[in-house]
Enzyme design. Structure first.
Site, PDB file in Angstrom:
ATOM      1  N   SER A  18       0.832  -1.211   0.000  1.00 31.04           N
ATOM      2  CA  SER A  18       0.000   0.000   0.000  1.00 31.04           C
ATOM      3  C   SER A  18       0.865   1.259   0.000  1.00 31.04           C
ATOM      4  O   SER A  18       0.491   2.282  -0.587  1.00 31.04           O
ATOM      5  CB  SER A  18      -0.985   0.003   1.168  1.00 31.04           C
ATOM      6  OG  SER A  18      -0.320   0.185   2.394  1.00 31.04           O
ATOM      7  N   ASN A  19       2.034   1.197   0.630  1.00 34.87           N
ATOM      8  CA  ASN A  19       2.939   2.353   0.547  1.00 34.87           C
ATOM      9  C   ASN A  19       3.496   2.506  -0.866  1.00 34.87           C
ATOM     10  O   ASN A  19       3.629   3.625  -1.357  1.00 34.87           O
ATOM     11  CB  ASN A  19       4.061   2.236   1.577  1.00 34.87           C
ATOM     12  CG  ASN A  19       3.620   2.683   2.959  1.00 34.87           C
ATOM     13  OD1 ASN A  19       3.468   3.872   3.198  1.00 34.87           O
ATOM     14  ND2 ASN A  19       3.376   1.737   3.846  1.00 34.87           N
ATOM     15  N   MET A  95      10.524  -6.647   4.823  1.00 37.43           N
ATOM     16  CA  MET A  95      10.674  -7.257   6.143  1.00 37.43           C
ATOM     17  C   MET A  95      11.955  -8.091   6.242  1.00 37.43           C
ATOM     18  O   MET A  95      11.922  -9.244   6.685  1.00 37.43           O
ATOM     19  CB  MET A  95       9.435  -8.093   6.471  1.00 37.43           C
ATOM     20  CG  MET A  95       8.136  -7.312   6.378  1.00 37.43           C
ATOM     21  SD  MET A  95       8.115  -5.770   7.341  1.00 37.43           S
ATOM     22  CE  MET A  95       7.728  -6.441   8.945  1.00 37.43           C
ATOM     23  N   ARG A  96      13.057  -7.507   5.824  1.00 43.97           N
ATOM     24  CA  ARG A  96      14.361  -8.151   5.976  1.00 43.97           C
ATOM     25  C   ARG A  96      15.304  -7.201   6.709  1.00 43.97           C
ATOM     26  O   ARG A  96      15.252  -5.989   6.481  1.00 43.97           O
ATOM     27  CB  ARG A  96      14.990  -8.489   4.609  1.00 43.97           C
ATOM     28  CG  ARG A  96      14.178  -9.408   3.725  1.00 43.97           C
ATOM     29  CD  ARG A  96      13.888 -10.760   4.321  1.00 43.97           C
ATOM     30  NE  ARG A  96      15.082 -11.482   4.741  1.00 43.97           N
ATOM     31  CZ  ARG A  96      15.073 -12.517   5.577  1.00 43.97           C
ATOM     32  NH1 ARG A  96      13.930 -12.941   6.099  1.00 43.97           N
ATOM     33  NH2 ARG A  96      16.182 -13.126   5.914  1.00 43.97           N
ATOM     34  N   ILE A  97      16.145  -7.765   7.556  1.00 38.16           N
ATOM     35  CA  ILE A  97      17.175  -6.953   8.217  1.00 38.16           C
ATOM     36  C   ILE A  97      18.333  -6.796   7.240  1.00 38.16           C
ATOM     37  O   ILE A  97      18.825  -7.785   6.687  1.00 38.16           O
ATOM     38  CB  ILE A  97      17.637  -7.633   9.520  1.00 38.16           C
ATOM     39  CG1 ILE A  97      16.477  -7.634  10.531  1.00 38.16           C
ATOM     40  CG2 ILE A  97      18.865  -6.937  10.088  1.00 38.16           C
ATOM     41  CD1 ILE A  97      16.756  -8.396  11.812  1.00 38.16           C
ATOM     42  N   HIS A 114       8.577   3.038   9.445  1.00 37.07           N
ATOM     43  CA  HIS A 114       8.377   2.082  10.533  1.00 37.07           C
ATOM     44  C   HIS A 114       7.084   2.460  11.251  1.00 37.07           C
ATOM     45  O   HIS A 114       6.863   3.632  11.568  1.00 37.07           O
ATOM     46  CB  HIS A 114       9.569   2.125  11.491  1.00 37.07           C
ATOM     47  CG  HIS A 114       9.453   1.103  12.575  1.00 37.07           C
ATOM     48  ND1 HIS A 114       9.674  -0.238  12.347  1.00 37.07           N
ATOM     49  CD2 HIS A 114       9.100   1.219  13.871  1.00 37.07           C
ATOM     50  CE1 HIS A 114       9.473  -0.904  13.467  1.00 37.07           C
ATOM     51  NE2 HIS A 114       9.127  -0.044  14.411  1.00 37.07           N
ATOM     52  N   GLU A 148      21.917   0.685  12.513  1.00 34.09           N
ATOM     53  CA  GLU A 148      21.126   0.380  13.707  1.00 34.09           C
ATOM     54  C   GLU A 148      19.682   0.083  13.308  1.00 34.09           C
ATOM     55  O   GLU A 148      19.016   0.935  12.691  1.00 34.09           O
ATOM     56  CB  GLU A 148      21.168   1.595  14.649  1.00 34.09           C
ATOM     57  CG  GLU A 148      20.761   1.274  16.054  1.00 34.09           C
ATOM     58  CD  GLU A 148      20.631   2.558  16.880  1.00 34.09           C
ATOM     59  OE1 GLU A 148      19.837   2.560  17.823  1.00 34.09           O
ATOM     60  OE2 GLU A 148      21.313   3.556  16.554  1.00 34.09           O
ATOM     61  N   LEU A 149      19.172  -1.088  13.648  1.00 31.54           N
ATOM     62  CA  LEU A 149      17.837  -1.506  13.217  1.00 31.54           C
ATOM     63  C   LEU A 149      16.770  -0.507  13.692  1.00 31.54           C
ATOM     64  O   LEU A 149      16.629  -0.273  14.896  1.00 31.54           O
ATOM     65  CB  LEU A 149      17.535  -2.904  13.776  1.00 31.54           C
ATOM     66  CG  LEU A 149      16.157  -3.464  13.411  1.00 31.54           C
ATOM     67  CD1 LEU A 149      16.044  -3.726  11.917  1.00 31.54           C
ATOM     68  CD2 LEU A 149      15.854  -4.721  14.200  1.00 31.54           C
TER      69      LEU A 149
HETATM   70  C1  GAR Z   1       3.660  -0.712   6.780  1.00 29.81           C
HETATM   71  O1  GAR Z   1       2.773  -0.473   7.831  1.00 29.81           O
HETATM   72  C2  GAR Z   1       5.072  -0.380   7.209  1.00 29.81           C
HETATM   73  O2  GAR Z   1       5.136   0.671   8.121  1.00 29.81           O
HETATM   74  C3  GAR Z   1       5.497  -1.669   7.843  1.00 29.81           C
HETATM   75  O3  GAR Z   1       4.951  -2.677   7.034  1.00 29.81           O
HETATM   76  C4  GAR Z   1       3.741  -2.200   6.469  1.00 29.81           C
HETATM   77  C5  GAR Z   1       3.778  -2.484   5.000  1.00 29.81           C
HETATM   78  O4  GAR Z   1       2.531  -2.231   4.428  1.00 29.81           O
HETATM   79  N1  GAR Z   1       6.920  -1.761   7.906  1.00 29.81           N
HETATM   80  C6  GAR Z   1       7.568  -2.399   8.863  1.00 29.81           C
HETATM   81  O5  GAR Z   1       7.009  -2.976   9.770  1.00 29.81           O
HETATM   82  C7  GAR Z   1       9.072  -2.361   8.727  1.00 29.81           C
HETATM   83  N2  GAR Z   1       9.691  -2.831   9.914  1.00 29.81           N
HETATM   84  P1  GAR Z   1       2.384  -2.083   2.856  1.00 29.81           P
HETATM   85  O6  GAR Z   1       3.024  -3.349   2.256  1.00 29.81           O
HETATM   86  O7  GAR Z   1       0.903  -2.060   2.636  1.00 29.81           O
HETATM   87  O8  GAR Z   1       3.081  -0.837   2.425  1.00 29.81           O
END
Ligand code: GAR
Length: 222
Positions: A18-19, A95-97, A114, A148-149
């Site tokens: 969605s972003n 979602m990868r470090i 975040h 830094e994560l």
């Molecule tokens: C979003 O809420 C973003 O802030 C989060 O994942 C979601 C992705 O949504 N990111 C994290 O948690 C990163 N650690 P999207 O795929 O609909 O954009």
């Protein structure tokens, strides 16, 4: 005189996207002076890949499970970014470090969003943690990515009130609406050369930003 070419963006996703969609829409609306050249997912089933395809953007699946280490996976990402001449990298639910293999070459050109009011709740399950702690507000933060994560210098932060009866899902949905406002705006500043990582801190138009970034709650004042 010819205008310089707009910077070339890669958006890295793992899921819904969605972003990513907010970025596509901002570019289409002329609100983000950049070209989204490439969308990469570590998850070949990510729904966001279809959003990119619908928008005519090149996609690439680079499955982290095919690589023996985080570093080897990051090197594959760097190779793909280099071959597409990417200027700026946008982590959008990726979602990868990351390791220095990717962070170093893109330091200052690499943003993340975040879903918490950093420095609160780095890591996972941010909304549930805010609810469990009895917080009255949650939110999201756009920040530069450093080693830094979830700890790189914040750029923009938005606060969202927690309502009675909220669940992690209902809260996430309201925070997501705000994410879609702040993330393309931060990327715009980066694309325009106004936002920078300087001496370990974020600056906008040469001015250091507050420790938790600019507060976007209620919109921008100027
Ligand atoms: C979003 O809420 C973003 O802030 C989060 O994942 C979601 C992705 O949504 N990111 C994290 O948690 C990163 N650690 P999207 O795929 O609909 O954009």
């Amino acid at each position: 005189m010819s205008q310089p070419a707009p910077p070339s963006l890669a958006v890295l996703i793992s899921g819904r996207g969605s972003n990513l969609q907010a970025f596509i829409d901002a570019c289409d609306a002329g609100q983000l002076p950049a070209r989204i050249t490439l969308v990469i997912s570590n998850n070949p089933a990510a729904a966001g890949l279809q959003r990119a395809e619908r928008a005519g953007i090149a996609t690439l699946s680079i499955d982290h499970r095919d690589y023996p280490s985080r570093e080897a996976f990051d090197q594959a990402l760097v190779d793909a970014l280099h071959s597409s001449d990417i200027d700026l990298v946008i982590l959008a639910g990726f979602m990868r470090i990351l390791t220095p293999v990717l962070i170093k070459p893109y330091l200052g050109r690499l943003l993340n969003i975040h879903p918490s009011l950093l420095p609160k709740y780095p890591g996972l399950k941010t909304h549930q943690r805010a609810l469990d702690a009895g917080d009255t507000e949650a939110g999201a933060t756009v920040h530069f990515v450093t080693q830094e994560l979830d700890g790189g210098p914040p750029v923009l932060q938005v606060r969202v009130p927690i309502e009675r009866g909220d669940t992690a899902d209902s809260l996430a949905a309201r925070v997501a609406v705000q994410e879609h406002a702040i993330y393309p705006l931060a990327a715009r500043w980066l694309a325009e050369g106004r936002l920078a990582l300087h001496d370990g801190g974020a600056t906008l138009d040469g001015q250091p930003l507050p420790a938790t970034g600019i507060d976007y709650t209620g919109g921008m004042s100027d």
